[in-house]
Design a protein around this motif. Structure first.
Motif, PDB file in Angstrom:
ATOM      1  N   ASP A 207      44.408  30.888  50.172  1.00  0.00           N
ATOM      2  CA  ASP A 207      43.126  30.189  50.753  1.00  0.00           C
ATOM      3  C   ASP A 207      43.322  28.603  50.599  1.00  0.00           C
ATOM      4  N   TYR A 208      44.471  28.202  50.063  1.00  0.00           N
ATOM      5  CA  TYR A 208      44.605  26.868  49.913  1.00  0.00           C
ATOM      6  C   TYR A 208      44.910  26.090  51.206  1.00  0.00           C
ATOM      7  N   LEU A 209      44.181  24.935  51.531  1.00  0.00           N
ATOM      8  CA  LEU A 209      44.377  24.029  52.582  1.00  0.00           C
ATOM      9  C   LEU A 209      44.910  22.686  51.914  1.00  0.00           C
ATOM     10  N   PRO A 210      45.978  22.355  52.353  1.00  0.00           N
ATOM     11  CA  PRO A 210      46.604  21.128  52.050  1.00  0.00           C
ATOM     12  C   PRO A 210      45.770  19.935  52.436  1.00  0.00           C
ATOM     13  N   GLN A 211      45.487  18.857  51.653  1.00  0.00           N
ATOM     14  CA  GLN A 211      44.752  17.631  51.758  1.00  0.00           C
ATOM     15  C   GLN A 211      46.151  16.644  51.887  1.00  0.00           C
ATOM     16  N   ALA A 212      45.588  15.444  52.484  1.00  0.00           N
ATOM     17  CA  ALA A 212      46.602  14.246  52.703  1.00  0.00           C
ATOM     18  C   ALA A 212      47.179  13.694  51.458  1.00  0.00           C
ATOM     19  N   ASN A 213      46.640  13.859  50.414  1.00  0.00           N
ATOM     20  CA  ASN A 213      47.065  13.239  49.095  1.00  0.00           C
ATOM     21  C   ASN A 213      47.664  14.362  48.112  1.00  0.00           C
ATOM     22  N   ASP A 214      47.914  15.620  48.533  1.00  0.00           N
ATOM     23  CA  ASP A 214      48.550  16.666  47.854  1.00  0.00           C
ATOM     24  C   ASP A 214      49.841  16.777  47.809  1.00  0.00           C
ATOM     25  N   VAL A 215      50.328  17.245  46.570  1.00  0.00           N
ATOM     26  CA  VAL A 215      51.646  17.831  46.478  1.00  0.00           C
ATOM     27  C   VAL A 215      51.858  19.104  45.486  1.00  0.00           C
ATOM     28  N   LEU A 216      52.649  20.079  45.997  1.00  0.00           N
ATOM     29  CA  LEU A 216      52.628  21.301  45.113  1.00  0.00           C
ATOM     30  C   LEU A 216      53.938  21.327  44.294  1.00  0.00           C
ATOM     31  N   ALA A 217      53.866  21.962  43.042  1.00  0.00           N
ATOM     32  CA  ALA A 217      54.891  22.323  42.199  1.00  0.00           C
ATOM     33  C   ALA A 217      55.010  23.669  42.156  1.00  0.00           C
ATOM     34  N   LEU A 218      55.976  24.317  42.294  1.00  0.00           N
ATOM     35  CA  LEU A 218      56.324  25.599  42.398  1.00  0.00           C
ATOM     36  C   LEU A 218      56.521  26.222  41.013  1.00  0.00           C
ATOM     37  N   GLY A 219      55.679  27.049  40.564  1.00  0.00           N
ATOM     38  CA  GLY A 219      55.795  27.662  39.235  1.00  0.00           C
ATOM     39  C   GLY A 219      55.752  29.183  39.306  1.00  0.00           C
ATOM     40  N   ILE A 220      56.942  29.436  40.058  1.00  0.00           N
ATOM     41  CA  ILE A 220      57.042  30.969  40.299  1.00  0.00           C
ATOM     42  C   ILE A 220      58.626  31.173  39.961  1.00  0.00           C
ATOM     43  N   ALA A 221      59.208  32.317  39.369  1.00  0.00           N
ATOM     44  CA  ALA A 221      60.257  32.428  38.986  1.00  0.00           C
ATOM     45  C   ALA A 221      61.297  33.727  40.110  1.00  0.00           C
ATOM     46  N   SER A 222      60.280  34.538  40.450  1.00  0.00           N
ATOM     47  CA  SER A 222      61.168  35.480  41.414  1.00  0.00           C
ATOM     48  C   SER A 222      61.329  34.753  42.663  1.00  0.00           C
TER      49      SER A 222
ATOM     50  N   GLU B 270      76.276  37.088  45.570  1.00  0.00           N
ATOM     51  CA  GLU B 270      76.024  36.992  47.053  1.00  0.00           C
ATOM     52  C   GLU B 270      74.356  36.986  47.300  1.00  0.00           C
ATOM     53  N   ASP B 271      73.660  36.843  48.347  1.00  0.00           N
ATOM     54  CA  ASP B 271      72.528  36.849  48.424  1.00  0.00           C
ATOM     55  C   ASP B 271      71.717  38.028  47.938  1.00  0.00           C
ATOM     56  N   ASP B 272      70.627  37.535  47.254  1.00  0.00           N
ATOM     57  CA  ASP B 272      69.791  38.850  46.833  1.00  0.00           C
ATOM     58  C   ASP B 272      70.105  39.655  45.581  1.00  0.00           C
ATOM     59  N   ALA B 273      71.327  39.066  45.244  1.00  0.00           N
ATOM     60  CA  ALA B 273      71.662  39.874  43.966  1.00  0.00           C
ATOM     61  C   ALA B 273      71.223  39.466  42.601  1.00  0.00           C
TER      62      ALA B 273
ATOM     63  N   ASP C 191      69.509  28.813  48.367  1.00  0.00           N
ATOM     64  CA  ASP C 191      68.074  28.554  48.393  1.00  0.00           C
ATOM     65  C   ASP C 191      67.300  29.654  47.619  1.00  0.00           C
ATOM     66  N   PHE C 192      66.266  29.289  46.852  1.00  0.00           N
ATOM     67  CA  PHE C 192      65.237  30.205  45.945  1.00  0.00           C
ATOM     68  C   PHE C 192      65.861  30.716  45.185  1.00  0.00           C
ATOM     69  N   SER C 193      66.993  30.522  44.464  1.00  0.00           N
ATOM     70  CA  SER C 193      67.686  31.094  43.407  1.00  0.00           C
ATOM     71  C   SER C 193      67.083  30.717  42.037  1.00  0.00           C
TER      72      SER C 193
ATOM     73  N   GLN D 240      62.518  36.265  45.692  1.00  0.00           N
ATOM     74  CA  GLN D 240      61.684  36.709  46.978  1.00  0.00           C
ATOM     75  C   GLN D 240      60.351  36.439  47.155  1.00  0.00           C
ATOM     76  N   VAL D 241      59.674  36.040  45.966  1.00  0.00           N
ATOM     77  CA  VAL D 241      58.177  35.594  45.950  1.00  0.00           C
ATOM     78  C   VAL D 241      58.264  34.202  46.327  1.00  0.00           C
ATOM     79  N   LYS D 242      59.054  33.425  45.592  1.00  0.00           N
ATOM     80  CA  LYS D 242      59.211  32.031  46.033  1.00  0.00           C
ATOM     81  C   LYS D 242      59.331  31.825  47.448  1.00  0.00           C
ATOM     82  N   GLU D 243      60.203  32.506  48.128  1.00  0.00           N
ATOM     83  CA  GLU D 243      60.424  32.534  49.604  1.00  0.00           C
ATOM     84  C   GLU D 243      59.141  32.991  50.409  1.00  0.00           C
ATOM     85  N   LYS D 244      58.849  33.747  50.037  1.00  0.00           N
ATOM     86  CA  LYS D 244      57.437  34.077  50.697  1.00  0.00           C
ATOM     87  C   LYS D 244      56.173  33.189  50.654  1.00  0.00           C
ATOM     88  N   ILE D 245      56.147  32.771  49.694  1.00  0.00           N
ATOM     89  CA  ILE D 245      54.934  31.894  49.240  1.00  0.00           C
ATOM     90  C   ILE D 245      55.245  30.505  49.962  1.00  0.00           C
TER      91      ILE D 245
END
Length: 211
Positions: free
Chosen positions: A59-74, A180-183, A145-147, A76-81
Motif C-alpha cells: 500500500d506504500y505510495l512514494p512521496q517526493a522526499n522519501d527514500v527506501l532502504a531494502l531490508g530483505i535478504a531473499s 550462475e543465476d538463481d543458484a 543483481d539482487f544477489s 527472489q523476494v528482493k527482485e519482486k518487491i
C-alpha cells in the motif's frame, strides 16, 4: 533531509536499521528514519526495536522526499518487491556501513546494502540491489543483481556470481569459479568450478543437490 523507510521488518531489516544508526553515530544524521514497511503489520510486536512498522509494502505510495532502504535478504523476494515499488516511482538509497574496505576501480549498483566488515580489492563489479554482509571479494569479481552474500564468505579473483544468487555464511569460491543465476550455495560450501543456474549446492567441494 530525506525521510527513510526500511522495506522489510524481519532480521535483515533490523540489521539494516542497525547499519543506519551506525552511519548516524559516525557521520552525523543523514536521514529522518520513519520506520519499517512490511505486509505483516504485527511483525515487530514481540521484538525489542525502537522503530515500528508504519505501513504495508503493497500500500506504500512514494512521496517526493522519501527514500527506501531494502531490508530483505531473499534474492527472489528482493527482485519482486523492488519491481513493484519502482513501478510506483519509489527511490532506493544505498546503505553502506562506514567500516568497510571499498578498494579501488570498483563499481556498486543501485540500492546496495553493505554491512560492517565487508571488503573488496580492485576492479570488482557489483550489480543492483545486492546485499553484502561481512564477506570479502577479490580482484575482478562480478556479482549480479539482487544477489546476497552472507558473512565470512571468501570470493576469490575472477569469480562470476550471477543474478539472484544466495550464498550462505562461510562459503568460498575458488578463482575463476562461476555461480550462475538463481543458484543457492549452502553454509560452509566450497565452490571449485561451477554451480549451474537454479541449482542448490552444498559441501566441500560443493555438489548440486535436490531438495
Amino acid at each position: 533531509m530525506k525521510n527513510l523507510y526500511i522495506v522489510g521488518a524481519s532480521g535483515c531489516g533490523r540489521e539494516v536499521l542497525n547499519i543506519i544508526k551506525d552511519i548516524h553515530a559516525i557521520r552525523g544524521v543523514q536521514w529522518n528514519i520513519v520506520g519499517f514497511l512490511d505486509d505483516d503489520l504485527q511483525a515487530l510486536d514481540s521484538i525489542d526495536c525502537d522503530y515500528q512498522v508504519v505501513g504495508t509494502i503493497k500500500d506504500y505510495l512514494p512521496q517526493a522526499n522519501d527514500v527506501l532502504a531494502l531490508g530483505i535478504a531473499s534474492p527472489q523476494v528482493k527482485e519482486k518487491i523492488v519491481a513493484m515499488l519502482k513501478a510506483k516511482g519509489a527511490v532506493f538509497q544505498s546503505i553502506i556501513h562506514p567500516y568497510v574496505a571499498l578498494g579501488r576501480f570498483n563499481t556498486i549498483g543501485e540500492g546496495a546494502v553493505i554491512y560492517s566488515g565487508f571488503g573488496m580489492t580492485v576492479n570488482v563489479k557489483i550489480g543492483d540491489f545486492c546485499t553484502l554482509l561481512a564477506c570479502g571479494l577479490g580482484h575482478d569479481v562480478e556479482v549480479g543483481d539482487f544477489s546476497t552474500i552472507s558473512s565470512w564468505c571468501n570470493i576469490m579473483g575472477h569469480v562470476k556470481i550471477g543474478n539472484r544468487v544466495f550464498m550462505g555464511g562461510n562459503c568460498s569460491a575458488a578463482p575463476n569459479a562461476v555461480i550462475e543465476d538463481d543458484a543457492y550455495v549452502g553454509v560452509g560450501s566450497v565452490v571449485l568450478r561451477k554451480v549451474k543456474a537454479g541449482k542448490r549446492a552444498f559441501g566441500n567441494p560443493a555438489r548440486e543437490m535436490e531438495f
